[in-house]
Design a protein around this motif. Structure first.
Motif, PDB file in Angstrom:
ATOM      1  N   UNK A   1       0.944  -1.159  -0.005  1.00 46.47           N
ATOM      2  CA  UNK A   1      -0.017   0.029   0.083  1.00 46.47           C
ATOM      3  C   UNK A   1       0.836   1.320  -0.129  1.00 46.47           C
ATOM      4  N   UNK A   2       0.446   2.280  -0.681  1.00 49.56           N
ATOM      5  CA  UNK A   2       1.214   3.363  -0.772  1.00 49.56           C
ATOM      6  C   UNK A   2       0.109   4.601  -0.146  1.00 49.56           C
ATOM      7  N   UNK A   3       0.782   5.483   0.633  1.00 45.82           N
ATOM      8  CA  UNK A   3      -0.165   6.450   0.965  1.00 45.82           C
ATOM      9  C   UNK A   3       0.496   7.876   0.877  1.00 45.82           C
ATOM     10  N   UNK A   4      -0.108   8.656   0.092  1.00 45.26           N
ATOM     11  CA  UNK A   4       0.311  10.128  -0.332  1.00 45.26           C
ATOM     12  C   UNK A   4      -0.285  11.146   0.374  1.00 45.26           C
ATOM     13  N   UNK A   5       0.360  11.716   1.485  1.00 47.70           N
ATOM     14  CA  UNK A   5      -0.140  12.927   2.131  1.00 47.70           C
ATOM     15  C   UNK A   5      -0.215  14.129   1.435  1.00 47.70           C
ATOM     16  N   UNK A   6      -1.020  15.277   1.258  1.00 50.58           N
ATOM     17  CA  UNK A   6      -1.188  16.374   0.640  1.00 50.58           C
ATOM     18  C   UNK A   6      -0.151  17.140   1.015  1.00 50.58           C
ATOM     19  N   UNK A   7       0.267  17.133   2.394  1.00 46.10           N
ATOM     20  CA  UNK A   7       1.135  18.281   2.779  1.00 46.10           C
ATOM     21  C   UNK A   7       0.423  19.457   3.420  1.00 46.10           C
ATOM     22  N   UNK A   8       1.112  20.467   4.196  1.00 45.08           N
ATOM     23  CA  UNK A   8       0.436  21.468   4.768  1.00 45.08           C
ATOM     24  C   UNK A   8       0.660  22.675   4.170  1.00 45.08           C
ATOM     25  N   UNK A   9       1.873  23.186   3.790  1.00 51.32           N
ATOM     26  CA  UNK A   9       2.260  24.444   3.252  1.00 51.32           C
ATOM     27  C   UNK A   9       2.100  24.342   1.581  1.00 51.32           C
ATOM     28  N   UNK A  10       2.518  25.458   0.884  1.00 49.81           N
ATOM     29  CA  UNK A  10       2.629  25.615  -0.426  1.00 49.81           C
ATOM     30  C   UNK A  10       4.017  25.889  -0.893  1.00 49.81           C
ATOM     31  N   UNK A  11       4.100  25.925  -2.292  1.00 52.62           N
ATOM     32  CA  UNK A  11       5.195  26.302  -2.929  1.00 52.62           C
ATOM     33  C   UNK A  11       5.163  26.722  -4.230  1.00 52.62           C
ATOM     34  N   UNK A  12       5.853  27.734  -4.718  1.00 54.07           N
ATOM     35  CA  UNK A  12       5.816  28.078  -6.019  1.00 54.07           C
ATOM     36  C   UNK A  12       4.720  29.315  -5.997  1.00 54.07           C
TER      37      UNK A  12
END
Length: 287
Positions: free
Chosen positions: A255-266
């Motif tokens: 299984x692979x889980x991808x977290x959307x994160x908290x901050x932003x970039x660009x």
């Protein structure tokens, strides 16, 4: 550098057109000032026959991609820390990209003070993301996270053992983009009779990790695309985050889980990709 395919070109063109419509429709204000602060907590049960009884209801809390900057400050990080502590974590994992531009950031002390307040009985683990290596930040990140009480892992394998003797394995890979991930040297040490977790910043590392006895891969990096459009999906996905972009995937037995994160970039925007904390609750399969 590879030339973009016709399909990629058309997708980019369509994305730009859609972005124009999105902006004109008044979505910019929402994406700039509202959604980036709509922190979600997602609970993800993980049931597997290799999870020992001692780890039943064991909570791993993941946060990722804070990208500390003028758009996400150390003060805001402290609010996230308070939210995470309320989740009663047993283990805390940070999956990379602490500071957006390490060579320009100056609030290191405040960031450390916030991260020091995170508490979990089985510790705090951190891995490298591409922004942690970028801007001459490799040593800065190591020092900062260690000062905050995190154990920083790079191509390491640790055995997490409870008082009752039950154990799971946690492997880590260095950042795929700017680090030196050692897939074979690290993942070949995993055993087939213990539940194993792989921590790696870029989710598409799963294309190689699937050939090893990894049960669960935990990643970040993509921000869920950061800006998504209905029926289109993410406008832009980063290298090594183009196949697995957010949420849970199954690749064979892994299984692979991808977290959307908290901050932003660009760009300091989020649209249909809310910031996220993830709570993995392990569940033993009782006989």
């Amino acid at each position: 550098m590879k030339n973009p395919s016709r399909r990629q070109f058309l997708k980019g063109l369509l994305g730009l057109s859609a972005a124009g419509i999105f902006t004109a429709a008044g979505g910019f204000g929402y994406a700039r000032y509202l959604e980036p602060h709509m922190l979600e907590t997602n609970f993800v049960p993980i049931k597997h026959p290799l999870i020992p009884k001692g780890f039943d209801r064991f909570r791993i809390v993941q946060f990722s991609d804070t990208h500390l900057s003028e758009h996400f400050t150390a003060r805001e990080l402290l609010d996230v820390v308070r939210n995470m502590n309320r989740l009663d974590p047993d283990l805390i994992v940070f999956s990379g990209d602490l500071i957006d531009k390490p060579h320009r950031y100056r609030e290191h002390e405040r960031a450390v003070q916030a991260l020091q307040k995170l508490s979990a009985p089985y510790g705090k683990l951190a891995i490298y993301g591409n922004h942690d290596h970028g801007g001459y930040g490799t040593k800065v990140y190591q020092t900062l996270m260690a000062s905050a009480g995190f154990r920083v892992l790079r191509n390491d394998l640790i055995k997490l053992e409870l008082i009752d003797g039950s154990m799971i394995e946690i492997a880590s890979l260095d950042d795929v983009m700017l680090g030196r991930p050692n897939y074979k040297g690290t993942l070949s040490k995993l055993t087939t009779d213990a539940f194993s977790i792989l921590l790696v910043h870029e989710p598409d590392a799963a294309l190689t990790a699937k050939d090893y006895p990894v049960n669960l891969q935990i990643s970040g990096h993509t921000h869920g695309g950061q800006v998504q459009l209905p029926l289109f999906g993410p406008l832009i996905t980063p290298p090594y985050g183009e196949i697995y972009t957010e949420g849970m995937y199954e690749i064979g037995e892994m299984k692979v889980y991808v977290n959307r994160g908290i901050g932003t970039t660009r760009l300091p925007l989020r649209f249909l990709s809310k910031p996220e904390i993830t709570v993995f609750e392990l569940a033993a399969e009782m006989m």
